[in-house]
Design an enzyme around this catalytic site. Structure first.
Site, PDB file in Angstrom:
ATOM      1  N   GLY A  94     -23.216  21.357 -46.459  1.00  0.00           N
ATOM      2  CA  GLY A  94     -23.780  22.642 -46.863  1.00  0.00           C
ATOM      3  C   GLY A  94     -25.213  22.549 -47.341  1.00  0.00           C
ATOM      4  N   ARG A 142     -29.037  29.594 -37.976  1.00  0.00           N
ATOM      5  CA  ARG A 142     -29.485  28.431 -38.739  1.00  0.00           C
ATOM      6  C   ARG A 142     -30.390  27.612 -37.844  1.00  0.00           C
ATOM      7  NH1 ARG A 142     -25.000  24.115 -41.029  1.00  0.00           N
ATOM      8  NH2 ARG A 142     -26.326  23.183 -42.628  1.00  0.00           N
ATOM      9  N   THR A 198     -21.104  30.720 -41.195  1.00  0.00           N
ATOM     10  CA  THR A 198     -20.184  31.855 -41.043  1.00  0.00           C
ATOM     11  C   THR A 198     -19.260  31.991 -42.259  1.00  0.00           C
ATOM     12  OG1 THR A 198     -20.098  31.103 -38.754  1.00  0.00           O
ATOM     13  CG2 THR A 198     -18.626  32.918 -39.362  1.00  0.00           C
ATOM     14  N   ARG A 218     -18.672  20.826 -45.191  1.00  0.00           N
ATOM     15  CA  ARG A 218     -19.075  19.427 -45.029  1.00  0.00           C
ATOM     16  C   ARG A 218     -20.094  19.093 -46.111  1.00  0.00           C
ATOM     17  NH1 ARG A 218     -22.706  16.214 -42.237  1.00  0.00           N
ATOM     18  NH2 ARG A 218     -23.907  18.094 -41.815  1.00  0.00           N
ATOM     19  N   HIS A 270     -18.308  35.410 -32.889  1.00  0.00           N
ATOM     20  CA  HIS A 270     -19.429  34.605 -32.393  1.00  0.00           C
ATOM     21  C   HIS A 270     -19.927  35.174 -31.058  1.00  0.00           C
ATOM     22  CE1 HIS A 270     -18.984  31.446 -35.317  1.00  0.00           C
ATOM     23  NE2 HIS A 270     -17.895  30.918 -34.821  1.00  0.00           N
TER      24      HIS A 270
HETATM   25  P1  A3P Z   1     -22.733  21.395 -42.596  1.00  0.00           P
HETATM   26  O1  A3P Z   1     -21.886  20.839 -41.497  1.00  0.00           O
HETATM   27  O2  A3P Z   1     -24.196  21.204 -42.341  1.00  0.00           O
HETATM   28  O3  A3P Z   1     -22.336  20.922 -43.948  1.00  0.00           O
HETATM   29  P2  A3P Z   1     -19.611  27.778 -40.193  1.00  0.00           P
HETATM   30  O4  A3P Z   1     -19.103  28.379 -41.462  1.00  0.00           O
HETATM   31  O5  A3P Z   1     -20.435  28.713 -39.383  1.00  0.00           O
HETATM   32  O6  A3P Z   1     -18.549  27.082 -39.444  1.00  0.00           O
HETATM   33  O7  A3P Z   1     -20.681  26.687 -40.650  1.00  0.00           O
HETATM   34  C1  A3P Z   1     -20.284  25.533 -41.343  1.00  0.00           C
HETATM   35  C2  A3P Z   1     -21.490  25.003 -42.079  1.00  0.00           C
HETATM   36  O8  A3P Z   1     -21.724  25.796 -43.251  1.00  0.00           O
HETATM   37  C3  A3P Z   1     -21.232  23.588 -42.589  1.00  0.00           C
HETATM   38  O9  A3P Z   1     -22.521  22.971 -42.618  1.00  0.00           O
HETATM   39  C4  A3P Z   1     -20.675  23.868 -43.965  1.00  0.00           C
HETATM   40  O10 A3P Z   1     -20.728  22.776 -44.829  1.00  0.00           O
HETATM   41  C5  A3P Z   1     -21.576  25.001 -44.418  1.00  0.00           C
HETATM   42  N1  A3P Z   1     -20.974  25.827 -45.478  1.00  0.00           N
HETATM   43  C6  A3P Z   1     -19.695  26.198 -45.624  1.00  0.00           C
HETATM   44  N2  A3P Z   1     -19.534  26.936 -46.723  1.00  0.00           N
HETATM   45  C7  A3P Z   1     -20.743  27.057 -47.295  1.00  0.00           C
HETATM   46  C8  A3P Z   1     -21.210  27.707 -48.490  1.00  0.00           C
HETATM   47  N3  A3P Z   1     -20.391  28.365 -49.273  1.00  0.00           N
HETATM   48  N4  A3P Z   1     -22.526  27.633 -48.768  1.00  0.00           N
HETATM   49  C9  A3P Z   1     -23.364  26.946 -47.954  1.00  0.00           C
HETATM   50  N5  A3P Z   1     -22.988  26.306 -46.830  1.00  0.00           N
HETATM   51  C10 A3P Z   1     -21.685  26.361 -46.500  1.00  0.00           C
END
Ligand code: A3P
Length: 319
Positions: free
Chosen positions: A287, A153, A70, A285, A131
């Site tokens: 990504g 995802r 997101t 985290r 969401h």
């Molecule tokens: P991981 O926990 O697998 O690292 P959301 O934004 O829906 O809360 O999802 C968070 C997930 O997206 C986390 O995954 C986070 O690290 C990853 N994320 C956040 N920013 C990102 C970016 N710019 N590019 C790719 N993934 C990203």
């Protein structure tokens, strides 16, 4: 984080007393409203949106299952839509604000905790996120046929990301939720805005029926071909890149600005907090695609894959 019943209106309490409930991952309970699991605070936010939110035809909605990227999608959509307002990348709002502050969640920010937001000063097109499952979206979004970008995802990585995130948000006093426990609940559909598969399927079907209205994206596909999908996103939103912009490298520039490495290293995302209380850094985290193999056993993966196959059978959707 707020306790389960803090600040909950009489109307919402009344409704919740009739809803199925189960154990939450972070707060005590989840409630099943319109077929999907929510915390108390979310139910209240969702009800307020359904009652009060009035969409406009030009509004753009970013919809995701939690932990499917997101934050990334918000950054990309914001950068695309506002690129003429902020031509100087070195002064871009994404460098000083978390994407969640630039593209607010309807039920988790704007209408949370009995808030009634003043939306009169928002510039057009308004960018919102949610969401909420399709069935729950406020009527005006559907009636006006507003554009919706849906991002999901693969369920393995979504689960692992959600598990880590939940443990970050859980009060220290109650300790962590075990992976086995999280896995079991996720498989039963008992997760935030779950069942995961039903959430994804609803929007998948909408995207097949009305591709001009719902764009369906997968985290893994954006990771694999970021330029292709950034262009697709820009076109769908009504802001395609011109030849001139392509020549100037605008696509690469936006991708770089929104990348995990640049966003996660910014001061605002290392040290800041959202107005709703979460640390900005909790949204970054690793990504990466496939991190779940570092946590789930082969048996767990197989179990999850079988559920996914069975749920998606005949839909044309795969992970
Ligand atoms: P991981 O926990 O697998 O690292 P959301 O934004 O829906 O809360 O999802 C968070 C997930 O997206 C986390 O995954 C986070 O690290 C990853 N994320 C956040 N920013 C990102 C970016 N710019 N590019 C790719 N993934 C990203």
């Amino acid at each position: 984080l707020h306790e389960d019943q803090d600040g909950v209106s009489q109307e919402c309490r009344h409704l919740m007393s009739s809803l199925p409930r189960d154990k939450g991952w972070v707060v005590k309970h989840l409630f099943k409203y319109q077929g999907f699991w929510h915390t108390t605070r979310q139910v209240q936010g969702v009800l307020a949106c359904q009652k009060l939110f009035q969409a406009q035809e030009t509004d753009l909605f970013l919809v995701t299952t939690p932990k499917s990227g997101t934050t990334w999608l918000k950054a990309m959509a914001f950068a695309i839509v506002n690129r003429n307002r902020y031509p100087r990348i070195d002064h871009h709002p994404l460098l000083s604000s978390n994407p969640h502050d630039l593209v607010p969640f309807l039920e988790l920010k704007l209408y949370v905790d009995n808030n009634v937001p003043d939306l009169t000063n928002l510039v057009s097109p308004r960018l919102f996120s949610t969401h909420m499952p399709y069935i729950t979206l406020p009527d005006s979004i559907k009636d006006l046929e507003c554009k919706i970008v849906y991002l999901c995802r693969n369920p393995r990585d979504t689960l692992i990301s959600l598990w880590h995130f939940s443990n970050k948000l859980r009060p220290k006093t109650i300790g962590n939720i075990s992976l086995e426990d999280a896995f079991e609940r996720f498989c039963k559909g008992l997760s935030l805005y779950g069942p995961f598969w039903d959430h994804v399927l609803e929007y998948w079907q909408q995207s097949l029926e009305r591709p001009e209205r719902v764009l369906f994206l997968k985290y893994e596909e954006i990771k694999a071909e970021p330029k292709v999908h950034l262009r697709r996103l820009a076109e769908f939103l009504g802001y395609p890149f011109s030849l001139e912009e392509e020549k100037l490298g605008m696509v690469d520039e936006i991708l770089k600005l929104c990348s995990f490495d640049s966003l996660s290293n910014l001061e605002v995302n290392r040290m800041g907090k959202l107005s709703t209380g979460e640390d900005n850094k909790a949204f970054f985290r690793r990504g990466e695609v496939g991190d779940s193999t570092n946590y789930l056993t082969p048996e767990m993966i197989e179990h999850l894959d079988v559920i996914t196959e069975n749920k998606f059978i005949g839909s044309g959707l795969e992970f």
